[in-house]
Design a protein around this motif. Structure first.
Motif, PDB file in Angstrom:
ATOM      1  N   VAL A 162       0.831  -1.212   0.000  1.00  9.63           N
ATOM      2  CA  VAL A 162       0.000   0.000   0.000  1.00  9.63           C
ATOM      3  C   VAL A 162       0.864   1.261   0.000  1.00  9.63           C
ATOM      4  N   GLY A 175       1.339   1.153  -3.943  1.00  9.96           N
ATOM      5  CA  GLY A 175       0.126   1.922  -4.236  1.00  9.96           C
ATOM      6  C   GLY A 175       0.428   3.419  -4.300  1.00  9.96           C
ATOM      7  N   HIS A 228      -3.815  -8.399  -3.421  1.00  6.89           N
ATOM      8  CA  HIS A 228      -4.408  -7.270  -2.710  1.00  6.89           C
ATOM      9  C   HIS A 228      -5.622  -6.763  -3.486  1.00  6.89           C
ATOM     10  N   VAL A 270      -4.495  -2.863  -4.807  1.00  8.30           N
ATOM     11  CA  VAL A 270      -3.210  -2.497  -5.407  1.00  8.30           C
ATOM     12  C   VAL A 270      -2.588  -3.683  -6.117  1.00  8.30           C
TER      13      VAL A 270
END
Lengths: 259, 270
Positions: free
Chosen positions: B217, B221, B245, B248
């Protein structure tokens, strides 16, 4: 809402309803006696994170209330009963004074986390231990999620922020067990052997006592003692089934109209 | 997924996360991740621009770099983008005097900052200093402000030390947000401003840059939202679930930094 059925149980909040700090609400002891003469089960329900049933009982007896320990159902009781249902071994992040309520519960090699208000446990090492258990799939059980509370030296962090920290870090949600959660009322009633349509709740907190009970399918009576503030009854929808001066008035209403 | 050649085409600059990519830290000094010392050296000998982009807030840059050099890494302070110096700049620009809830080892970064009569709180990965008392003090400072300002050095959920996973600053930041009913300003990954400042330092535009990190993340991300590409390494805090995920998807998953550098040197534009 399901059709009402004959009243079988009355749930009564403690602080603010039967007593305000160290003084009984006038006439409350006598009213409780009258309620007990009726064919209903009485249970005392309260949110507490640090007072064990024994502590609560001691205070109530000093005020000359006729109450026995097995009639008290607290957020700690609810946590314990959830722990028993799930058959888990909790790491207990609760105040030492609350530990008697968890007597007999297996806590070695923990695979669950129970979190109450325990400033002495809320620090890096212990939270990290709880975090690792949660990452391994342990359930998180929160007594309640209050943001903060008032101490003599000012505002102090409640359990809520620390529950939120663990929820965020592990991307999970805690099961909150205290009022106003439905499960709290349902558990208290299961203990009393009846369903919500057969029960009424009396309390001074519009949202946590009355709103919570009514969402669970019970009737809710709001008393204007304790933390009650003008117009509190307008803060919940649907409004309380009844708003009245104090516990004795609530009992009177039940005896005359609900039996 | 497209071939590596296609996925890495046009890359001119590389941002490297540190913890979990270069090494796994611990109280002693930490352990380099196998192959990472050589991988950094190879990368720096190549034509690619390299910048270290970390959310480390337990140590000053000086201490962090000192530790990494001891482990054999070719790295110097000027090559590191870290949240504490970035926060200092914001504090100066906005005339903020912070109450600091941070680790002692990072305190020196704030030497030039006025901390008297605080009008905001800066929270970092304070480690052992995350006591109830210290959290409560920060909470009380915030509650006394008319408009509470909370600046967080990153918002990571956790990271990995050799002893296991450790709670990062993010949880504690959330605790204060929840208690005060506010939103923190995050300085560090995944804040776009932070990635951009790292890219400015090496003069590379986002589409020509790639981030390599262990946080799906925060690293992957965050970098992708800035228009960069990003690889996740299967080291550090990586967990197998990261490759599935829900939000992402990395531009590639590699076993470690060494594999990432192999691929980059083979496929990034010469």
């Amino acid at each position: 809402m399901a059709a009402r059925r004959a009243l079988k149980a009355v749930l009564v909040d403690l602080s603010g309803t039967l007593h305000v700090e160290d003084a009984a609400v006038p006439g409350a002891q006598e009213a409780l006696k009258r309620l007990r003469s009726a064919p209903v089960v009485v249970r005392f329900v309260t949110n507490t994170t640090k007072e064990s049933k024994q502590d609560l009982l001691g205070r109530l007896r000093k005020l000359e209330f006729d109450i026995s320990e097995d009639e008290i159902f607290t957020s700690l009781t609810a946590a314990r009963s959830l722990v028993e249902q799930k058959q888990v071994r909790p790491m207990l992040l609760v105040d030492d004074r609350a530990l008697p309520d968890f007597q007999g519960i297996q806590t070695s090699d923990p695979n669950a986390v129970v979190i109450g208000l325990a400033p002495e446990h809320f620090h890096y090492q212990v939270l990290n231990q709880a975090f690792r258990l949660l990452m391994d799939g342990a359930p998180l059980i929160a007594i309640h999620k209050a943001r903060y509370y008032k101490r003599k030296d000012g505002l102090a962090l409640g359990p809520g922020p620390f529950v939120t920290a663990l929820e965020y870090a592990t991307d999970t949600r805690a099961t909150v067990v205290g009022k106003p959660e439905q499960t709290f009322f349902l558990e208290a009633l299961r203990d009393a052997g009846c369903v919500p349509e057969e029960a009424v709740m009396i309390g001074d907190d519009s949202r946590d006592d009355v709103g919570g009970a009514q969402s669970a399918g019970m009737l809710g009576i709001l008393v204007k003692t304790g933390k009650y503030r003008a117009a509190d009854e307008e803060k919940i929808t649907p409004p309380p089934y009844l708003t009245c001066e104090s516990f004795p008035h609530a009992v009177e209403h039940i005896l005359q109209h609900l039996l | 997924m497209a071939e590596w050649g296609e996925r890495l085409a046009g890359v001119r600059g590389v941002l490297l996360d540190i913890s979990g990519v270069l090494y796994d830290g611990d109280a002693g000094g930490g352990t380099p991740i196998s192959g990472s010392v050589e991988a950094v050296a190879r990368l720096k000998r190549s034509h690619l621009k390299v910048r270290f982009c970390t959310n480390e807030s337990q140590k000053s840059r000086g201490k962090l770099v000192g530790r990494l050099r001891q482990l054999g890494f070719d790295i110097c302070e000027e090559e590191v983008t870290a949240p504490a110096p970035a926060a200092c700049q914001i504090l100066k620009e906005q005339g903020l005097r912070p109450h600091l809830l941070i680790h002692d080892e990072v305190r020196s970064e704030f030497d030039q900052i006025d901390t008297s009569n605080p009008n905001c709180v800066v929270i970092g990965d304070a480690g052992e200093a995350f006591s109830y008392q210290n959290m409560n003090k920060a909470f009380q400072v915030l509650m006394e402000l008319e408009k509470p300002v909370l600046i967080s050095l990153g918002r990571g959920r956790y990271y990995k030390e050799t002893s296991g996973l450790m709670l990062d600053v993010g949880g504690y930041m959330k605790a204060l947000e929840y208690a005060c009913g506010i939103k923190a300003e995050v300085v560090g990954k995944p804040s776009p401003e932070f990635f951009k400042s790292a890219l400015r330092a090496i003069g590379v535009e986002a589409p020509q840059a790639i981030m390599i990190g262990d946080d799906i993340v925060g690293d992957v991300g965050g970098a992708q939202r800035c228009g960069m590409r990003a690889l996740q390494v299967r080291t550090g805090k990586f967990r197998p679930g990261d490759e599935h995920h829900p939000e992402v998807k990395a531009d590639g998953y590699v076993d470690n930094l060494a594999e990432a550098v192999d691929l980059l040197l083979r496929h990034a534009d010469q």
